[in-house]
Design a protein around this motif. Structure first.
Motif, PDB file in Angstrom:
ATOM      1  N   ILE A  99       3.384  74.606  -3.566  1.00 58.39           N
ATOM      2  CA  ILE A  99       4.045  73.867  -4.645  1.00 58.39           C
ATOM      3  C   ILE A  99       4.438  72.464  -4.195  1.00 58.39           C
ATOM      4  CG2 ILE A  99       6.064  73.815  -6.162  1.00 58.39           C
ATOM      5  CD1 ILE A  99       6.025  76.834  -6.212  1.00 58.39           C
ATOM      6  N   ALA A 100       5.052  72.350  -3.014  1.00 56.67           N
ATOM      7  CA  ALA A 100       5.541  71.046  -2.556  1.00 56.67           C
ATOM      8  C   ALA A 100       4.385  70.057  -2.389  1.00 56.67           C
ATOM      9  CB  ALA A 100       6.298  71.206  -1.236  1.00 56.67           C
ATOM     10  N   GLN A 101       3.296  70.510  -1.772  1.00 58.11           N
ATOM     11  CA  GLN A 101       2.160  69.610  -1.587  1.00 58.11           C
ATOM     12  C   GLN A 101       1.501  69.247  -2.908  1.00 58.11           C
ATOM     13  OE1 GLN A 101       2.938  72.205   0.215  1.00 58.11           O
ATOM     14  NE2 GLN A 101       2.220  72.072   2.342  1.00 58.11           N
ATOM     15  N   THR A 102       1.449  70.216  -3.822  1.00 58.19           N
ATOM     16  CA  THR A 102       0.891  69.926  -5.144  1.00 58.19           C
ATOM     17  C   THR A 102       1.709  68.858  -5.854  1.00 58.19           C
ATOM     18  OG1 THR A 102       0.040  72.190  -5.341  1.00 58.19           O
ATOM     19  CG2 THR A 102       0.263  70.917  -7.377  1.00 58.19           C
ATOM     20  N   GLN A 103       3.026  68.989  -5.815  1.00 56.33           N
ATOM     21  CA  GLN A 103       3.894  68.003  -6.435  1.00 56.33           C
ATOM     22  C   GLN A 103       3.746  66.632  -5.778  1.00 56.33           C
ATOM     23  OE1 GLN A 103       4.929  68.963  -9.300  1.00 56.33           O
ATOM     24  NE2 GLN A 103       7.045  69.627  -9.158  1.00 56.33           N
ATOM     25  N   TRP A 160       1.967  63.220 -19.671  1.00 55.00           N
ATOM     26  CA  TRP A 160       1.580  64.622 -19.491  1.00 55.00           C
ATOM     27  C   TRP A 160       1.777  65.043 -18.037  1.00 55.00           C
ATOM     28  CZ3 TRP A 160      -4.047  66.505 -20.944  1.00 55.00           C
ATOM     29  CH2 TRP A 160      -4.087  67.913 -20.887  1.00 55.00           C
ATOM     30  N   LEU A 161       1.417  64.178 -17.101  1.00 51.33           N
ATOM     31  CA  LEU A 161       1.560  64.471 -15.682  1.00 51.33           C
ATOM     32  C   LEU A 161       3.021  64.708 -15.306  1.00 51.33           C
ATOM     33  CD1 LEU A 161       0.170  64.560 -12.840  1.00 51.33           C
ATOM     34  CD2 LEU A 161       0.648  62.121 -12.685  1.00 51.33           C
ATOM     35  N   VAL A 162       3.900  63.818 -15.755  1.00 48.24           N
ATOM     36  CA  VAL A 162       5.322  63.976 -15.454  1.00 48.24           C
ATOM     37  C   VAL A 162       5.861  65.265 -16.070  1.00 48.24           C
ATOM     38  CG1 VAL A 162       7.610  62.982 -15.824  1.00 48.24           C
ATOM     39  CG2 VAL A 162       5.694  61.494 -15.203  1.00 48.24           C
ATOM     40  N   THR A 163       5.440  65.570 -17.304  1.00 50.38           N
ATOM     41  CA  THR A 163       5.887  66.797 -17.962  1.00 50.38           C
ATOM     42  C   THR A 163       5.483  68.033 -17.168  1.00 50.38           C
ATOM     43  OG1 THR A 163       5.687  65.727 -20.130  1.00 50.38           O
ATOM     44  CG2 THR A 163       5.766  68.129 -20.102  1.00 50.38           C
ATOM     45  N   LEU A 164       4.253  68.044 -16.666  1.00 48.27           N
ATOM     46  CA  LEU A 164       3.791  69.196 -15.894  1.00 48.27           C
ATOM     47  C   LEU A 164       4.487  69.284 -14.543  1.00 48.27           C
ATOM     48  CD1 LEU A 164      -0.038  69.461 -16.600  1.00 48.27           C
ATOM     49  CD2 LEU A 164       1.831  70.838 -17.488  1.00 48.27           C
ATOM     50  N   MET A 165       4.826  68.149 -13.954  1.00 52.87           N
ATOM     51  CA  MET A 165       5.577  68.194 -12.702  1.00 52.87           C
ATOM     52  C   MET A 165       6.940  68.843 -12.909  1.00 52.87           C
ATOM     53  SD  MET A 165       4.693  64.530 -10.871  1.00 52.87           S
ATOM     54  CE  MET A 165       5.720  64.936  -9.441  1.00 52.87           C
ATOM     55  N   VAL A 166       7.561  68.549 -14.036  1.00 55.11           N
ATOM     56  CA  VAL A 166       8.839  69.189 -14.367  1.00 55.11           C
ATOM     57  C   VAL A 166       8.638  70.687 -14.570  1.00 55.11           C
ATOM     58  CG1 VAL A 166      10.698  69.306 -16.064  1.00 55.11           C
ATOM     59  CG2 VAL A 166       9.802  67.077 -15.349  1.00 55.11           C
TER      60      VAL A 166
END
Length: 209
Positions: A99-103, A160-166
């Protein structure tokens, strides 16, 4: 599908569920998103066609070689292409459930995308300051429409990217978030392909005319 029969014993209809072909989870999402991408292809195809027809009509105004800074456009292109690479790294780490690396890779992708939009807005502001506004000629109308539509898509992709990061931060890499990230990945790479067409057809060929 519900089917009714009328057996002779009672004379009353009896309802039962007929067997249906099973659909895997997320099937409709993937299919719907592919249909959306195909519709977006048609939109950009029409914009490219309009630019091909109107791109040489300068109305005694500035031509591409008077306006375009290919060095700046090359830097901007590299921003978007690098963002595609970092998104690929995000997908790889997602498959490994990190998760951390993906973010982290998603955040880097967002920074590259934001840099692309910033450079594009700077280019637009400079052109408008020089009097090269969309209403100045058919060429500029077609240019701002095509390049601006692509920039609007990238801006929506960033939201969309920021929304998915949340969503990933709150719920982790659950199946739904993985599916959403895959859809965004297809969308982002699609925008890269469109931009290569813009860079070649609008900027390079425009300067060579």
């Amino acid at each position: 599908m519900t089917v009714a029969v009328n057996p002779s014993q009672t004379g009353e209809p009896v309802f039962y569920l007929a067997d249906e072909h099973p659909h895997p989870e997320g099937y409709s999402t993937s299919l719907g998103f592919w249909i959306y991408l195909m519709s977006d292809c048609l939109i950009f195809a029409m914009l490219f066609a309009a630019f091909g027809v109107l791109g040489a009509n300068y109305a005694a105004g500035p031509a591409p070689k008077d306006l375009f800074d290919l060095d700046l456009v090359a830097v901007n292109t590299s921003m978007l292409l690098l963002s595609s690479i970092t998104f690929g790294f995000a997908m790889l780490t997602m498959q490994q459930n990190k998760i951390a690396q993906t973010q982290m890779w998603l955040a880097i992708t967002g920074l590259f995308g934001a840099a692309f939009i910033g450079i594009e807005l700077t280019e637009f502001a400079h052109m408008i300051h020089e009097g090269a506004t969309p209403q100045r000629s058919a060429f500029l109308s077609a240019f701002f429409t095509l390049v601006g539509t692509h920039g609007l898509h990238v801006s929506c992709g960033l939201i969309w990217l920021v929304t998915l990061m949340v969503q990933v931060w709150k719920f982790g890499l659950i199946e739904a978030n993985r599916r959403r990230l895959m859809c965004l990945s297809m969308f982002w790479h699609f925008l890269d392909v469109v931009w290569i067409g813009v860079f070649t057809f609008v900027y390079l060929l425009g300067v060579l005319r």
